[in-house]
Write a protein that holds these residues in place. Structure first.
Motif, PDB file in Angstrom:
ATOM      1  N   LYS A  90       0.812  -1.219   0.000  1.00 51.75           N
ATOM      2  CA  LYS A  90       0.000   0.000   0.000  1.00 51.75           C
ATOM      3  C   LYS A  90       0.846   1.271   0.000  1.00 51.75           C
ATOM      4  N   ALA A  91       2.111   1.175   0.438  1.00 43.40           N
ATOM      5  CA  ALA A  91       2.975   2.364   0.513  1.00 43.40           C
ATOM      6  C   ALA A  91       4.418   1.932   0.293  1.00 43.40           C
ATOM      7  N   ASP A  92       4.752   1.640  -0.964  1.00 43.28           N
ATOM      8  CA  ASP A  92       6.065   1.054  -1.242  1.00 43.28           C
ATOM      9  C   ASP A  92       7.205   2.073  -1.294  1.00 43.28           C
ATOM     10  N   SER A  93       6.908   3.348  -1.013  1.00 39.10           N
ATOM     11  CA  SER A  93       7.982   4.344  -0.967  1.00 39.10           C
ATOM     12  C   SER A  93       8.172   4.918   0.438  1.00 39.10           C
ATOM     13  N   ASP A  94       7.497   4.342   1.403  1.00 37.22           N
ATOM     14  CA  ASP A  94       7.627   4.799   2.788  1.00 37.22           C
ATOM     15  C   ASP A  94       8.881   4.159   3.394  1.00 37.22           C
ATOM     16  N   PRO A  95       9.894   4.976   3.764  1.00 36.90           N
ATOM     17  CA  PRO A  95      11.164   4.385   4.234  1.00 36.90           C
ATOM     18  C   PRO A  95      11.020   3.582   5.523  1.00 36.90           C
ATOM     19  N   ALA A  96      10.069   3.965   6.390  1.00 36.88           N
ATOM     20  CA  ALA A  96       9.880   3.204   7.633  1.00 36.88           C
ATOM     21  C   ALA A  96       9.375   1.802   7.330  1.00 36.88           C
ATOM     22  N   ILE A  97       8.452   1.708   6.382  1.00 33.39           N
ATOM     23  CA  ILE A  97       7.913   0.395   6.009  1.00 33.39           C
ATOM     24  C   ILE A  97       8.974  -0.438   5.299  1.00 33.39           C
ATOM     25  N   ILE A  98       9.761   0.190   4.436  1.00 31.12           N
ATOM     26  CA  ILE A  98      10.825  -0.532   3.721  1.00 31.12           C
ATOM     27  C   ILE A  98      11.869  -1.034   4.707  1.00 31.12           C
ATOM     28  N   ASP A  99      12.184  -0.201   5.704  1.00 25.74           N
ATOM     29  CA  ASP A  99      13.135  -0.621   6.743  1.00 25.74           C
ATOM     30  C   ASP A  99      12.620  -1.839   7.499  1.00 25.74           C
ATOM     31  N   SER A 100      11.332  -1.824   7.848  1.00 26.17           N
ATOM     32  CA  SER A 100      10.753  -2.979   8.559  1.00 26.17           C
ATOM     33  C   SER A 100      10.859  -4.236   7.710  1.00 26.17           C
ATOM     34  N   LEU A 101      10.564  -4.092   6.419  1.00 23.53           N
ATOM     35  CA  LEU A 101      10.619  -5.239   5.515  1.00 23.53           C
ATOM     36  C   LEU A 101      12.046  -5.785   5.431  1.00 23.53           C
ATOM     37  N   GLY A 102      13.006  -4.869   5.278  1.00 25.81           N
ATOM     38  CA  GLY A 102      14.403  -5.298   5.210  1.00 25.81           C
ATOM     39  C   GLY A 102      14.858  -5.979   6.479  1.00 25.81           C
ATOM     40  N   TRP A 103      14.445  -5.443   7.640  1.00 25.72           N
ATOM     41  CA  TRP A 103      14.853  -6.052   8.901  1.00 25.72           C
ATOM     42  C   TRP A 103      14.175  -7.400   9.117  1.00 25.72           C
ATOM     43  N   GLY A 104      12.957  -7.527   8.603  1.00 23.73           N
ATOM     44  CA  GLY A 104      12.285  -8.822   8.673  1.00 23.73           C
ATOM     45  C   GLY A 104      13.043  -9.886   7.899  1.00 23.73           C
ATOM     46  N   PHE A 105      13.504  -9.538   6.693  1.00 25.80           N
ATOM     47  CA  PHE A 105      14.303 -10.495   5.915  1.00 25.80           C
ATOM     48  C   PHE A 105      15.611 -10.819   6.633  1.00 25.80           C
ATOM     49  N   PHE A 106      16.190  -9.831   7.317  1.00 25.38           N
ATOM     50  CA  PHE A 106      17.421 -10.086   8.077  1.00 25.38           C
ATOM     51  C   PHE A 106      17.166 -11.124   9.169  1.00 25.38           C
ATOM     52  N   LEU A 107      16.076 -10.957   9.909  1.00 30.02           N
ATOM     53  CA  LEU A 107      15.769 -11.898  10.988  1.00 30.02           C
ATOM     54  C   LEU A 107      15.442 -13.282  10.459  1.00 30.02           C
ATOM     55  N   LYS A 108      14.973 -13.352   9.202  1.00 33.49           N
ATOM     56  CA  LYS A 108      14.699 -14.652   8.583  1.00 33.49           C
ATOM     57  C   LYS A 108      15.959 -15.272   7.987  1.00 33.49           C
ATOM     58  N   GLY A 109      17.072 -14.530   8.015  1.00 35.17           N
ATOM     59  CA  GLY A 109      18.328 -15.045   7.474  1.00 35.17           C
ATOM     60  C   GLY A 109      18.480 -14.832   5.994  1.00 35.17           C
ATOM     61  N   GLU A 110      17.593 -14.066   5.374  1.00 35.65           N
ATOM     62  CA  GLU A 110      17.679 -13.783   3.929  1.00 35.65           C
ATOM     63  C   GLU A 110      18.415 -12.450   3.758  1.00 35.65           C
ATOM     64  N   PHE A 111      19.748 -12.514   3.839  1.00 32.04           N
ATOM     65  CA  PHE A 111      20.545 -11.302   3.986  1.00 32.04           C
ATOM     66  C   PHE A 111      20.629 -10.456   2.709  1.00 32.04           C
ATOM     67  N   GLU A 112      20.686 -11.090   1.545  1.00 31.89           N
ATOM     68  CA  GLU A 112      20.729 -10.297   0.308  1.00 31.89           C
ATOM     69  C   GLU A 112      19.438  -9.511   0.117  1.00 31.89           C
ATOM     70  N   GLN A 113      18.303 -10.170   0.366  1.00 27.68           N
ATOM     71  CA  GLN A 113      17.014  -9.479   0.312  1.00 27.68           C
ATOM     72  C   GLN A 113      16.978  -8.349   1.334  1.00 27.68           C
ATOM     73  N   SER A 114      17.515  -8.642   2.500  1.00 31.08           N
ATOM     74  CA  SER A 114      17.546  -7.655   3.570  1.00 31.08           C
ATOM     75  C   SER A 114      18.306  -6.406   3.138  1.00 31.08           C
ATOM     76  N   SER A 115      19.516  -6.606   2.592  1.00 33.52           N
ATOM     77  CA  SER A 115      20.339  -5.464   2.177  1.00 33.52           C
ATOM     78  C   SER A 115      19.678  -4.673   1.051  1.00 33.52           C
ATOM     79  N   TYR A 116      18.984  -5.388   0.172  1.00 35.48           N
ATOM     80  CA  TYR A 116      18.315  -4.699  -0.940  1.00 35.48           C
ATOM     81  C   TYR A 116      17.308  -3.675  -0.403  1.00 35.48           C
ATOM     82  N   TYR A 117      16.452  -4.110   0.504  1.00 39.61           N
ATOM     83  CA  TYR A 117      15.410  -3.211   1.011  1.00 39.61           C
ATOM     84  C   TYR A 117      15.979  -2.154   1.960  1.00 39.61           C
ATOM     85  N   LEU A 118      16.947  -2.551   2.777  1.00 39.92           N
ATOM     86  CA  LEU A 118      17.530  -1.577   3.703  1.00 39.92           C
ATOM     87  C   LEU A 118      18.308  -0.495   2.957  1.00 39.92           C
ATOM     88  N   LYS A 119      18.971  -0.859   1.882  1.00 39.69           N
ATOM     89  CA  LYS A 119      19.659   0.135   1.054  1.00 39.69           C
ATOM     90  C   LYS A 119      18.640   1.105   0.439  1.00 39.69           C
TER      91      LYS A 119
END
Length: 602
Positions: free
Chosen positions: A507-536
């Motif tokens: 619903k809001a794919d340009s909101d940095p707070a939401i993107i950060d949450s998504l990236g950190w979620g991938f980090f906690l799941k161990g999907e580090f490349e996905q994590s770095s993509y969204y966090l960057k």
């Protein structure tokens, strides 16, 4: 001249006067108005006859000249105007005015055109007016507005030239410029139109006055001074308030404050009751460390009550800006007793003066009486003084007692943040909780309470309040993300959390707070490349310290140590005290913090 560099002038510099039109001639216009009222009152033919008998000889003469068809057309036009408005009635009035060339009817047409707010109608009307009366100053003034607002530079030049050919005063040009000084496009159009005039036409005093104002706006102060002084020295030029103001503000802008004061002093001789002159004169005196003289100038001014009040309030502001609290209080005591709806401003400034004199308890007493448009500012100021007095525990009751329901969410959140800045998160939470109890329908208060609860470690309250919000608004991306991030960081319910965050991201794919949450979620799941993509991606949109903490840790986990350190160093430069950033670096690269401390101290 570069108008992009022009400065905003004080409000006092802007003109408040308008072009005054001469009274309309009595004639066919009066006749039309009389008959139209009769028609709209559904009166009979006999009543109309009685109205005709009551007309002046001049009006009856015009009636004699008018044909029956003309009278009927006029009545029809007025009927259309009253029932269907000016846009529908314009053409009828235009046909009649064009046919008759009667000035009174043409001016009636102008009224209809202006009421329509249609620039085409206004221009056609003024063209007709000028064809009958080529020396009508008001017609030029009205057409000028249409041309300038349409950025029709060449036609503005032609209009000004034609006005001068017919010996029409151009005083309307500098007036229009001052009233629209903040409209860059319009100011540019005036500048270009003046530049295109012949040298002979440029010598016109009102063209020169406008030119001087343009020089001031563009920062060409010395030439503005030269042009203004030349006009003041010329015996035949009009010595207007604007001319003195342009000269004074140009002098002040070059640091010639004494010269500016002398200019305005001389202007007060010509305009002893002008607040446009008096207000900047007093401001300049206060700024020039002549606060007592500025105060005396105000006290000795012979002004009517409204003007005395406005100038006095402005003087109080100026004195307080320059830490002259005692003189500000003296000014307050000499204001007119009738404060004409401005008592809140007086009370507010009086309270500030008392606070500057370190009488904050007394200042609070005055500020408690402030309401209306200044109520929120007064509440914020009192909260700060309560902190200064060590009475921060009294703030919440004060806020809740004096804030209207409609202002409660915004006011409470502002004071809540003040508590947080002062390190009193518990007071902040207590205020929001009590406000929400009084105003349970407020989503903003509930959301703020949820976030506060999480910072206090009461994440279950956060979850409860966010669920209530999502029941009301299940598609809200901020609520979805907040609940998702809470579950992500406070529980092991990662899959449930990711579903909420992914829904928010959709619903809001340009909101940095939401993107950060998504990236950190991938980090906690161990999907580090996905994590770095969204966090960057989040970091590129908003280089925030908490995002930096997550992004750096994701890079560090993938052994991109130098990149991680660069991100953390960048965040430390702007936000060195962010807890999450500090905790992350202490865990992974504590030496970086030591290096940063050494660099900061050196």
């Amino acid at each position: 001249m570069n108008l992009a560099s022009r400065k905003h002038m004080p409000a006092v510099f802007r003109l408040t006067q308008k072009i005054q039109q001469k009274p309309y001639k009595k004639g066919l216009l009066t006749l039309v108005a009389t008959l139209s009222v009769t028609l709209l009152s559904a009166c009979s033919h006999n009543t109309i006859s009685k109205d005709i008998e009551s007309l002046t000889p001049e009006e009856q003469s015009l009636l004699t000249k008018a044909s029956n068809d003309d009278i009927q057309s006029l009545l029809n036009a007025e009927f259309t105007l009253q029932r269907e408005g000016p846009n529908k009635a314009f053409e009828s009035f235009y046909d009649l005015a064009n046919k008759s060339n009667d000035l009174a009817l043409i001016k009636r047409l102008i009224q209809v055109a202006v009421a329509s707010q249609n620039h085409i109608f206004i221009e056609r009307s003024t063209n007709l007016w000028l064809s009958v009366a080529p020396n009508a100053e008001a017609a030029y003034a009205l057409k000028l507005q249409v041309l300038i607002q349409g950025n029709r530079t060449e036609e503005v030049t032609t209009l000004l030239t034609n006005a001068m050919r017919h010996n029409v005063s151009l005083r309307f040009l500098p007036i229009y410029l001052e009233e629209n000084v903040r409209e860059n496009d319009q100011v540019s159009t005036i500048e270009e139109a003046i530049s295109a005039l012949s040298p002979e036409r440029k010598a016109n005093q009102y063209i020169q006055l406008s030119y001087a104002h343009l020089l001031l706006l563009s920062g060409n102060y010395q030439l503005a001074i030269t042009t203004s002084e030349a006009l003041l020295e010329k015996p035949t030029s009009e010595k207007s308030e604007s001319l003195y103001l342009i000269l004074a503000f140009s002098q002040k802008s070059l640091g010639l404050l004494d010269d500016a004061i002398r200019t305005l002093d001389s202007a007060t001789v010509r305009f002893p009751k002008s607040t446009r002159i008096l207000t900047p004169l007093i401001d300049f005196l206060v700024e020039n460390k002549q606060a007592q003289k500025g105060t005396n100038t105000y006290l000795n001014a012979n002004l009517e009550t409204p003007e005395k009040l406005q100038v006095g309030i402005n003087l109080m502001r100026s004195l307080l800006e320059h830490e002259q609290a005692e003189l500000a209080l003296k000014t307050a005591n000499n204001l007119p007793q009738k404060q004409l709806g401005l008592s809140n401003q007086v009370q507010y400034l009086t309270a500030i003066a008392l606070a500057q004199l370190d009488k904050k308890a007394q200042a609070i007493e005055f500020m408690e009486n402030v309401d209306g448009n200044l109520q929120s500012n007064a509440t914020n100021q009192m909260a700060l003084w309560f902190y200064d007095l060590g009475k921060e525990k009294d703030i919440n009751a004060m806020v809740l007692n004096r804030t209207p329901r409609e202002d409660m969410p915004e006011q409470v959140i502002a004071i809540s943040r003040l508590h947080e800045e002062k390190g009193n998160k518990n007071l902040s939470f207590e205020l929001v909780k009590n406000a929400l109890a009084a105003l349970p329908e407020s989503d903003s208060l509930r959301y703020h309470k949820a976030l506060l609860a999480d910072t206090l470690g009461n994440w279950k309250i956060t979850e409860k309040e966010l669920i209530i919000l999502l029941q009301k608004d299940p598609e809200n991306p901020q609520f979805l993300n907040a609940l998702g991030y809470t579950l992500l960081t406070r529980t092991d319910r990662i899959e449930e959390a990711m579903k909420l965050i992914e829904s928010a991201y959709e619903k809001a794919d340009s909101d940095p707070a939401i993107i950060d949450s998504l990236g950190w979620g991938f980090f906690l799941k161990g999907e580090f490349e996905q994590s770095s993509y969204y966090l960057k991606k989040a970091w590129s949109i908003l280089p925030d310290a908490e995002i930096a903490a997550h992004y750096g840790e994701s890079l560090w986990k993938q052994r991109h140590y130098e990149e991680a350190i660069l991100i953390w160093e960048s965040a430390l430069e702007t936000s060195p005290d962010t807890p999450l950033l500090i905790d992350t670096i202490e865990r992974l690269s504590p030496s970086l913090l030591e290096e940063h401390k050494q660099d900061s101290s050196s």
